[in-house]
Scaffold this motif. Structure first.
Motif, short mmCIF file in Angstrom:
data_model
loop_
_atom_site.label_atom_id
_atom_site.label_comp_id
_atom_site.label_asym_id
_atom_site.label_seq_id
_atom_site.Cartn_x
_atom_site.Cartn_y
_atom_site.Cartn_z
N LEU A 354 5.67 -14.28 1.52
CA LEU A 354 5.89 -12.88 1.15
C LEU A 354 4.81 -12.41 0.17
CD1 LEU A 354 7.77 -10.40 1.34
CD2 LEU A 354 9.01 -11.31 -0.63
N GLN A 355 4.45 -13.26 -0.78
CA GLN A 355 3.44 -12.89 -1.77
C GLN A 355 2.05 -12.77 -1.15
OE1 GLN A 355 4.18 -16.09 -4.51
NE2 GLN A 355 5.63 -14.91 -5.72
N ILE A 356 1.83 -13.44 -0.03
CA ILE A 356 0.55 -13.32 0.68
C ILE A 356 0.51 -12.04 1.50
CG2 ILE A 356 -0.90 -14.35 2.47
CD1 ILE A 356 0.06 -17.09 1.52
N LEU A 360 -1.35 -7.20 1.41
CA LEU A 360 -2.02 -6.67 2.60
C LEU A 360 -1.32 -5.41 3.10
CD1 LEU A 360 -2.60 -10.04 4.52
CD2 LEU A 360 -4.19 -8.81 3.05
N ILE A 361 0.00 -5.41 3.04
CA ILE A 361 0.75 -4.24 3.51
C ILE A 361 0.63 -3.09 2.51
CG2 ILE A 361 3.05 -3.37 4.08
CD1 ILE A 361 3.78 -6.18 5.00
N ILE A 362 0.81 -3.40 1.24
CA ILE A 362 0.82 -2.36 0.21
C ILE A 362 -0.55 -1.71 0.06
CG2 ILE A 362 1.21 -1.92 -2.25
CD1 ILE A 362 3.22 -4.28 -2.15
N SER A 363 -1.62 -2.49 0.28
CA SER A 363 -2.97 -1.95 0.12
C SER A 363 -3.24 -0.78 1.06
CB SER A 363 -4.01 -3.06 0.33
OG SER A 363 -3.92 -3.57 1.65
N LYS A 364 -2.50 -0.70 2.17
CA LYS A 364 -2.67 0.43 3.08
C LYS A 364 -2.23 1.74 2.43
CE LYS A 364 -1.95 -2.41 7.23
NZ LYS A 364 -1.11 -2.61 8.44
N TYR A 365 -1.30 1.65 1.49
CA TYR A 365 -0.78 2.84 0.83
C TYR A 365 -1.52 3.15 -0.48
CZ TYR A 365 3.04 2.06 4.11
OH TYR A 365 3.77 1.87 5.25
N THR A 366 -2.25 2.18 -0.99
CA THR A 366 -2.96 2.38 -2.26
C THR A 366 -4.46 2.59 -2.06
OG1 THR A 366 -3.24 -0.02 -2.56
CG2 THR A 366 -1.27 0.99 -3.51
N ALA A 378 7.60 3.11 -6.98
CA ALA A 378 8.24 1.79 -7.02
C ALA A 378 8.96 1.53 -8.34
CB ALA A 378 7.19 0.70 -6.79
N MET A 379 8.55 2.23 -9.39
CA MET A 379 9.07 1.93 -10.73
C MET A 379 10.59 2.07 -10.85
SD MET A 379 7.69 3.32 -14.38
CE MET A 379 8.30 2.62 -15.92
N PRO A 380 11.22 3.15 -10.38
CA PRO A 380 12.68 3.24 -10.57
C PRO A 380 13.45 2.15 -9.83
CG PRO A 380 11.87 5.01 -9.15
CD PRO A 380 10.68 4.36 -9.76
N THR A 423 8.81 -4.65 -5.25
CA THR A 423 8.53 -3.61 -6.24
C THR A 423 7.40 -4.03 -7.18
OG1 THR A 423 10.27 -4.48 -7.72
CG2 THR A 423 10.90 -2.78 -6.15
N LEU A 424 7.40 -5.30 -7.57
CA LEU A 424 6.36 -5.79 -8.48
C LEU A 424 4.98 -5.65 -7.86
CD1 LEU A 424 6.50 -9.02 -10.59
CD2 LEU A 424 4.53 -8.60 -9.15
N TYR A 425 4.84 -6.12 -6.62
CA TYR A 425 3.52 -6.07 -5.97
C TYR A 425 3.12 -4.64 -5.66
CZ TYR A 425 2.43 -11.01 -5.54
OH TYR A 425 2.08 -12.30 -5.82
N SER A 426 4.08 -3.77 -5.38
CA SER A 426 3.74 -2.37 -5.15
C SER A 426 3.07 -1.78 -6.40
CB SER A 426 4.99 -1.57 -4.81
OG SER A 426 5.56 -2.00 -3.59
#
Length: 548
Positions: A354-356, A360-366, A378-380, A423-426
């Motif tokens: 999951l950490q790998i 990769l998934i979140i970077s598409k949104y950032t 993601a914070m709340p 949430t942390l990785y986001s």
């Protein structure tokens, strides 16, 4: 949730994406003095630079290129594995202290051990610029650092049992343990600076991308060996249940055994590197090394003075206060409630895929122009998970039975941790993307290292404070002895002498969890919009000026 499986945001363990952020004084700083103070002569055109050159390719050009540098790649992997060992061991000590009934004040003091990786910016320019040319720029620091680590590990293998105490008549010497492991982490951080720098010249340009892979894989493997594997083999119950035919009162290894073994590995590996591995010849500038160090420190100070950077630093240093109780205290509370520490450590294993995948998934949104939107959204959810963790701790003793905990309990813990990781990785990937977006390419390494250092400190200090506040916020009453209290250590001793016992009537962890969530949502409502507005600042707000 714990040093073994919780968020590693504050430098306890290196995160994906945080590689190669050492300071190269001479390669990062261009000819002339770079200043980032407002009001310097010259227009904005002086600060605007062409886009940075694309990163080197990460694939080998033909199998021959890979095979030719396979030895160097394997060496980097080994060095990063060694780097992860002291990190993993340091992460296991809080769980051991908790099993020996150490106070949360002691845990707070020990948490300073995890600060050096967040503070290595302070001495990185020195490591990069001062060396013995005849021995090698990186080996001048790598070899003595690893020798000291190895020798100190072997020495501490003879002392660590005394420092940990017996859990009964003699408690752990937390001050000495903190000093010992702080020194371990300081040496590991110094070794990291040297290895990161060496990686860029050890591999050819077309293969240098493998350096970050070696960093990620090697350090994760080292942390696993020093934390998860050690806690499993150190546990008598785990070894008796899974690894032995005849039960024994102790685990297969002790911390003393582990330190001695890895101390010997450090010495052998370092000797082989010193004798057999040569550094590639580097083109070095003619300017004095000391001047390069001075200019770098001046540059760091001038970057911080920029209004946009200063605002970012102040906001990111307070953004993680709302998560501190959940991240720093929850795992220790679970151990206090009877969850075996080795079981908590092993929960990290299924999280690795999951950490790998998550970055990769979140970077598409950032990857777009507004990465902080992901952080804000993601914070709340992460704050609400803090309340869920508090409920998990409250629920733990209610499902405990004579044989331990049911399978469904560990499934709930695993799912909770998985949601926490999302949430942390986001938030983490969003911050990394923003730092990369605003960093001035003129001094990209120095600039981004500074922003990442401040981000890491934003996770370190709230965790330390959260651990320290648990005991003061806890309310205890003396049961079985009239007119006695348990407000202080002396009062608790008097209660015990009078035939009573101190009983917790209000656990400070729950008070702290609620306070942290309230503070977190307060930050989200009041300062979060201002934090998002930073990504609307013009490029000139983040650019440095250059004078020749």
């Amino acid at each position: 949730m714990s040093p073994a499986i919780a968020a590693k945001e504050g430098g306890r363990q290196r995160r994906a994406g945080s590689h190669h952020q050492y300071l190269d004084v001479r390669s990062e700083a261009p000819p002339g003095l770079v200043l980032c103070a407002d009001g310097l002569p010259g227009g904005e055109g002086e600060a605007l630079l062409p886009p940075p050159s694309p990163p080197p390719e990460t694939s080998c050009r033909g199998a021959r290129g890979c095979r030719a540098e396979l030895g160097s790649i394997l060496l980097l992997l080994v060095l990063y594995v060694l780097q992860g060992i002291p990190l993993g061991l340091a992460g296991s000590v809080p769980l051991i202290l908790q099993s020996k009934n150490a106070s949360y004040t002691d845990q707070a003091f020990f948490s300073f051990v995890f600060w050096p990786f967040s503070l290595k910016l302070l001495w990185a320019p020195l490591v990069d610029a001062v060396y013995l040319r005849s021995f090698g720029r990186r080996k001048s620091w790598l070899v003595p650092t690893q020798y000291i680590l190895g020798l100190f590990m072997i020495y501490m293998s003879t002392q660590v049992d005394l420092l940990l105490g017996d859990g009964e008549s003699r408690g752990p010497n937390v001050v000495a343990l903190t000093g010992t492991f702080f020194f371990f982490e300081f040496l590991a951080a110094t070794q990291d600076i040297a290895v990161d720098g060496w990686a860029l010249t050890m591999l050819s340009r077309e293969n240098v991308g493998y350096a970050s892979t070696c960093n990620s894989v090697g350090q994760t493997a080292g942390y696993f060996l020093g934390n998860v594997l050690f806690l499993a083999l150190e546990s008598a119950s785990f070894c008796n249940k899974y690894l032995r035919f005849q039960p024994q009162p102790r685990g297969i290894v002790t911390l003393s055994d582990f330190l001695f073994f890895w101390g010997a590995v450090f010495l052998i590996t370092t000797t082989l590197v010193a004798l057999l591995k040569k550094e590639n010849k580097e083109l070095t500038p003619t300017k004095e090394e000391t001047k390069g160090i001075t200019d770098t420190y001046r540059l760091l100070f001038s970057i911080i003075k920029m209004p946009a950077v200063l605002t970012f630093c102040l906001l990111i240093l307070t953004a993680k206060v709302g998560f501190s109780a959940a991240d720093a205290v929850t795992g220790l509370k679970l151990v206090e409630e009877g969850v075996p520490k080795e079981h908590l450590a092993l929960l990290a294993v299924p999280m690795v895929p999951l950490q790998i995948i998550l970055p990769l998934i979140i970077s598409k949104y950032t990857a777009g122009p507004q990465p902080l939107n992901t952080f804000y959204k993601a914070m709340p959810f992460r704050l609400l998970l803090g309340l869920e963790f508090a409920f998990l701790v409250w629920w733990t003793p209610k499902v405990k039975h004579e044989g331990g905990f049911p399978v469904y309990y560990y499934v709930v813990v695993l799912l909770s941790y998985a949601l926490h990781q999302i949430t942390l990785y986001s938030m983490y990937v969003a911050i990394m993307a923003f730092n990369a977006k605003v960093s001035d390419p003129l001094i990209g390494g120095t600039y981004m290292t500074l922003l990442n250092t401040v981000s890491n400190l934003g996770g370190n200090w709230p965790s330390t404070v959260a651990l320290w506040l648990v005991d003061p916020l806890t309310v205890k009453a003396c049961a079985g002895a009239q007119e006695q209290t348990c407000g202080t250590t002396v009062a608790a001793e008097l209660c015990t002498k009078a035939g009573g016992s101190c009983v917790t009537t209000l656990d400070g962890y729950y008070v702290e969890s609620v306070i942290c969530v309230i503070l977190g949502f307060g930050w989200w409502f009041l300062l979060g919009p201002k934090f998002k507005k930073l990504q609307d600042e013009g490029q000139s707000s983040w650019k440095c000026k250059r004078t020749n």
